[in-house]
Motif scaffolding. Structure first.
Motif, PDB file in Angstrom:
ATOM      1  N   GLY A 100       0.812  -1.212   0.000  1.00  0.00           N
ATOM      2  CA  GLY A 100       0.000   0.000   0.000  1.00  0.00           C
ATOM      3  C   GLY A 100       0.839   1.253   0.000  1.00  0.00           C
ATOM      4  N   GLN A 117      -2.832   3.519   3.403  1.00  0.00           N
ATOM      5  CA  GLN A 117      -3.836   3.142   2.397  1.00  0.00           C
ATOM      6  C   GLN A 117      -3.440   1.778   1.868  1.00  0.00           C
ATOM      7  OE1 GLN A 117      -4.211   5.939  -0.875  1.00  0.00           O
ATOM      8  NE2 GLN A 117      -4.925   4.309  -2.228  1.00  0.00           N
ATOM      9  N   ASP A 119      -3.193  -1.214  -0.536  1.00  0.00           N
ATOM     10  CA  ASP A 119      -3.304  -1.379  -1.986  1.00  0.00           C
ATOM     11  C   ASP A 119      -2.291  -2.443  -2.418  1.00  0.00           C
ATOM     12  OD1 ASP A 119      -3.325  -1.276  -4.757  1.00  0.00           O
ATOM     13  OD2 ASP A 119      -3.329   0.913  -4.844  1.00  0.00           O
TER      14      ASP A 119
END
Length: 123
Positions: A100, A117, A119
């Motif tokens: 992320g 975040q 990801d």
């Protein structure tokens, strides 16, 4: 709603710190393969349920301390919010490949916190 999703512990001697937290909280650490000495851990709440996870690694700067990372939908959007509310970005958006994106910030009282975040496609 954003919440603490990762605790990052900076240590002068990671093995010593790992042993400390293993004995103190019964946290279980797993070494991450690679050149960097870094361990991931999982915590449990008072009832024994899965809690916040984190990592422990070598301190990179003398001022580096334990940092709580808040899970957010978009690091970019929250960096803008931090600045609009009087906070500061001290490490801009950084990719953690296959995991992320992160950023490190200061609140209005000079407390350090991170944004995270998730990801899996991060490069």
């Amino acid at each position: 709603m954003p919440t603490v999703v990762h605790i990052d512990i900076a240590a002068d001697q990671p093995e010593r710190a790992k042993n400390f937290y293993e004995e103190l909280f019964d946290w279980k650490f797993e070494a991450i393969p690679g050149e960097m000495e870094y361990y991931l851990f999982e915590s449990k709440d008072i009832d024994g349920n899965a809690g916040v996870g984190g990592g422990l690694g070598k301190r990179m700067e003398s001022e580096q301390r334990m940092t709580n990372f808040m899970g957010v939908d978009s690091v970019d959007e929250y960096m803008l919010k931090v600045e609009s509310l009087g906070g500061k970005i001290i490490q801009g958006k950084t990719s953690v490949p296959s995991w992320g994106y992160m950023a490190v910030c200061l609140d209005t009282e000079n407390n350090v916190f991170g944004l995270w975040q998730e990801d899996k496609d991060a490069k």
